[in-house]
Design a protein around this motif. Structure first.
Motif, PDB file in Angstrom:
ATOM      1  N   VAL A  87      29.908  53.660 -21.428  1.00 60.00           N
ATOM      2  CA  VAL A  87      29.659  52.686 -20.370  1.00 60.00           C
ATOM      3  C   VAL A  87      28.755  53.275 -19.301  1.00 60.00           C
ATOM      4  O   VAL A  87      27.747  52.685 -18.922  1.00 60.00           O
ATOM      5  CB  VAL A  87      30.988  52.213 -19.732  1.00 60.00           C
ATOM      6  N   SER A  88      29.109  54.461 -18.803  1.00 58.79           N
ATOM      7  CA  SER A  88      28.364  55.030 -17.676  1.00 58.79           C
ATOM      8  C   SER A  88      28.342  56.549 -17.773  1.00 58.79           C
ATOM      9  O   SER A  88      29.180  57.164 -18.451  1.00 58.79           O
ATOM     10  CB  SER A  88      29.014  54.612 -16.354  1.00 58.79           C
ATOM     11  N   ILE A  89      27.381  57.149 -17.081  1.00 60.52           N
ATOM     12  CA  ILE A  89      27.217  58.611 -17.048  1.00 60.52           C
ATOM     13  C   ILE A  89      26.864  59.026 -15.628  1.00 60.52           C
ATOM     14  O   ILE A  89      25.971  58.438 -15.003  1.00 60.52           O
ATOM     15  CB  ILE A  89      26.113  59.075 -18.020  1.00 60.52           C
ATOM     16  N   PRO A 125      31.790  61.866  -5.446  1.00 62.87           N
ATOM     17  CA  PRO A 125      33.013  62.470  -5.999  1.00 62.87           C
ATOM     18  C   PRO A 125      33.955  61.404  -6.549  1.00 62.87           C
ATOM     19  O   PRO A 125      34.175  60.367  -5.924  1.00 62.87           O
ATOM     20  CB  PRO A 125      33.625  63.191  -4.790  1.00 62.87           C
ATOM     21  N   GLY A 126      34.471  61.674  -7.723  1.00 60.86           N
ATOM     22  CA  GLY A 126      35.398  60.735  -8.343  1.00 60.86           C
ATOM     23  C   GLY A 126      34.747  59.645  -9.161  1.00 60.86           C
ATOM     24  O   GLY A 126      35.429  58.880  -9.848  1.00 60.86           O
ATOM     25  N   ARG A 184      26.645  55.700 -13.060  1.00 59.70           N
ATOM     26  CA  ARG A 184      26.105  54.350 -13.161  1.00 59.70           C
ATOM     27  C   ARG A 184      26.039  53.914 -14.623  1.00 59.70           C
ATOM     28  O   ARG A 184      25.928  54.749 -15.523  1.00 59.70           O
ATOM     29  CB  ARG A 184      24.720  54.294 -12.530  1.00 59.70           C
ATOM     30  N   PRO A 185      26.097  52.613 -14.880  1.00 60.93           N
ATOM     31  CA  PRO A 185      26.049  52.125 -16.268  1.00 60.93           C
ATOM     32  C   PRO A 185      24.769  52.561 -16.971  1.00 60.93           C
ATOM     33  O   PRO A 185      23.741  52.831 -16.344  1.00 60.93           O
ATOM     34  CB  PRO A 185      26.106  50.608 -16.109  1.00 60.93           C
ATOM     35  N   GLU A 239      25.918  50.639  -4.760  1.00 55.85           N
ATOM     36  CA  GLU A 239      24.773  51.188  -5.496  1.00 55.85           C
ATOM     37  C   GLU A 239      25.010  51.224  -6.995  1.00 55.85           C
ATOM     38  O   GLU A 239      24.211  51.797  -7.739  1.00 55.85           O
ATOM     39  CB  GLU A 239      24.451  52.581  -4.970  1.00 55.85           C
ATOM     40  N   GLY A 240      26.093  50.618  -7.430  1.00 56.97           N
ATOM     41  CA  GLY A 240      26.325  50.492  -8.863  1.00 56.97           C
ATOM     42  C   GLY A 240      27.113  51.608  -9.506  1.00 56.97           C
ATOM     43  O   GLY A 240      27.257  51.624 -10.734  1.00 56.97           O
ATOM     44  N   TYR A 241      27.650  52.549  -8.739  1.00 56.19           N
ATOM     45  CA  TYR A 241      28.436  53.647  -9.302  1.00 56.19           C
ATOM     46  C   TYR A 241      29.849  53.148  -9.617  1.00 56.19           C
ATOM     47  O   TYR A 241      30.472  52.451  -8.815  1.00 56.19           O
ATOM     48  CB  TYR A 241      28.489  54.835  -8.347  1.00 56.19           C
TER      49      TYR A 241
END
Length: 493
Positions: free
Chosen positions: A299-301, A311-312, A316-317, A386-388
């Motif tokens: 899904v995301s990296i 942190p945590g 983002r996708p 921001e999409g994180y």
């Protein structure tokens, strides 16, 4: 098609090493030729587009060649461990209902297949003599055809087969390899089972990027890990938290270090303390957090340069992927920062679960005005402005304690923040049992309890905390929750 990965790799890097295993190195050209020869054997055996083929050999290089060969014929491969125990083997074979089983003749899986009157063949791709190919099939596979059924082990219940298409797999391979910035100079060290999609995709990432993949099993995933990494000069290690803890302990006892430049993590959350320990043991290494599910692979990296700022987060996708957060009660899309169920849309969503339309309809639902199919992950989390993406736990990891909703994952991460705690796993409370926290530590449980109250609210601290020498693990490195439950309650582990 998936088989095109080998064709293109052999054209670009014919004499470079593709796979190293059991003391043998296979070049990209040798791999392509072996896959082509095996595809011819499969066609001669009558396997065609849509046939299901179980692949269960002990030699990893032969496994890869056969996966590519089945893809070339249009068949659907079902990857399995040759030593799969009887009960699990019977379930997989009965559920997949394969047209053929490719297995070592003396393996338990071959015996289980014969007991169900399934045809068993042993094709060794690197030993197949060159023979004229049979006539090409009338209809060749297309990208939207299924190429694999991968059985994923849930924490409860029987494994379920996730159906992926050629297009699903190739999208994920391209997107992940580009985000990780893999190069032909890399050596990927994989000691994870190939039946774990995280392990399997290392082979495909190597084919796409030109990187060599060194495969290790058994002792090389334990006490021999450091020697394995040094021997093959591994630069990229796909890992899970349990394996990473072992790596750090081994590295801290030795003066020589393998040339690791990157460690990736998925399968379970990596605590900030463990990430810092990796960086201390391997100065300059990049630690990459990832989030994914078998139902869509990745899904995301979170890139290494983003760790300190986010942190945590699990990053983002992927490109052409979106993560939405839905309110579990109303189903409306929540704004940035609010927590709900994570829902994924993109070209990597698989077809669903083999032979289980009810479960498929539950997890893959049509949403919005366009009625687009999206994957309801069952994971809770949020997405910032921001999409994180941030994952806080699963719905089945959530329970009520003192009237409050509590996440078992949150408790485990807080416990791993306690000095002297190497690993932790929290079993959520259920109607018939309280929450239980297991920790690997040299410190007594009451000290850990006091430290926990400084990190999380008092009502989240479980009444039952038990110190263990180690957590029971599944072959894929995840905690074996059934065995842990039995261990903590005094039953057979």
């Amino acid at each position: 098609m998936l088989s095109d990965l080998a064709t293109r790799a052999a054209a670009r890097w014919p004499q470079r090493t593709a796979v190293v295993c059991a003391g043998r190195a296979v070049t990209f050209a040798e791999l392509r030729d072996a896959a082509d020869a095996a595809a011819g054997e499969l066609r001669r055996a009558g396997l065609t587009r849509g046939c299901r083929v179980v692949v269960a050999l002990s030699d990893p290089a032969s496994v890869l060649a056969l996966l590519l060969a089945t893809a070339a014929t249009g068949a659907v491969h079902v990857l399995a461990e040759p030593e799969l125990p009887g009960y699990a083997a019977q379930h997989l074979l009965a559920d997949a209902a394969p047209d053929c089983v490719l297995a070592d003749e003396s393996s338990p899986l071959a015996a289980a297949a014969r007991a169900q009157d399934l045809p068993v063949r042993q094709i060794l791709p690197f030993s197949v003599p060159g023979r004229p190919d049979p006539p090409a099939p009338a209809t060749a596979p297309i990208p939207s055809d299924p190429v694999s059924i991968l059985y994923t082990s849930g924490s409860t219940g029987r494994p379920k087969g996730v159906v992926s298409t050629h297009a699903n797999v190739l999208f994920c391979v391209r997107a992940i390899a580009r985000r990780l910035r893999l190069t032909p100079d890399d050596v990927i060290g994989c000691v994870l089972p190939l039946t774990f999609d995280y392990g399997l995709y290392q082979l495909y990432l190597g084919l796409y990027s030109g990187a060599a993949v060194a495969l290790g099993r058994g002792v090389e995933a334990g006490p021999g890990l450091a020697r394995f990494l040094l021997r093959h000069e591994v630069t990229v290690l796909p890992s899970v938290p349990g394996l990473t803890w072992s790596l750090c302990r081994l590295a801290e006892r030795q003066t020589r270090r393998p040339p690791l430049r990157m460690l990736t993590n998925t399968g379970a959350a990596m605590s900030p303390q463990l990430a810092d320990r990796v960086r201390a043991a391997f100065p300059g290494i990049d630690v990459v957090a990832m989030y994914g599910l078998t139902e869509c692979k990745r899904v995301s990296i979170l890139l290494p340069e983003e760790w300190r700022r986010r942190p945590g987060s699990v990053g983002r996708p992927l490109d052409d992927t979106e993560v939405l957060v839905l309110c579990p009660d109303s189903g409306r899309i929540l704004p940035p920062g609010e927590e709900g169920e994570l829902v994924v849309r993109g070209p990597h969503l698989t077809r669903g679960y083999w032979g289980d339309p009810e479960l498929t309809a539950h997890r893959f639902r049509r949403v919005g005005p366009a009625q687009e199919t999206m994957l309801f992950t069952g994971d809770r989390g949020r997405v910032d402005a921001e999409g994180y993406v941030y994952v806080s736990g699963r719905d089945d990891d959530v329970y009520k304690a003192n009237g409050f909703r509590v996440s078992a994952v949150e408790i485990a991460l807080a416990a791993e923040d306690v000095p002297g705690v190497e690993k932790a796993h929290c079993l959520p409370a259920r109607a018939d049992r309280p929450a239980r926290l297991a920790v690997v530590s040299s410190r007594p449980a009451e000290e850990i309890r006091r430290e926990l109250t400084e990190r999380i609210e008092w009502f989240k601290v479980p009444d039952h905390i038990q110190v263990l020498a180690a957590l029971p693990l599944k072959p894929n490195g995840k905690t074996d929750t059934a065995a842990l439950q039995a261990l903590l309650t005094g039953g057979p582990a």
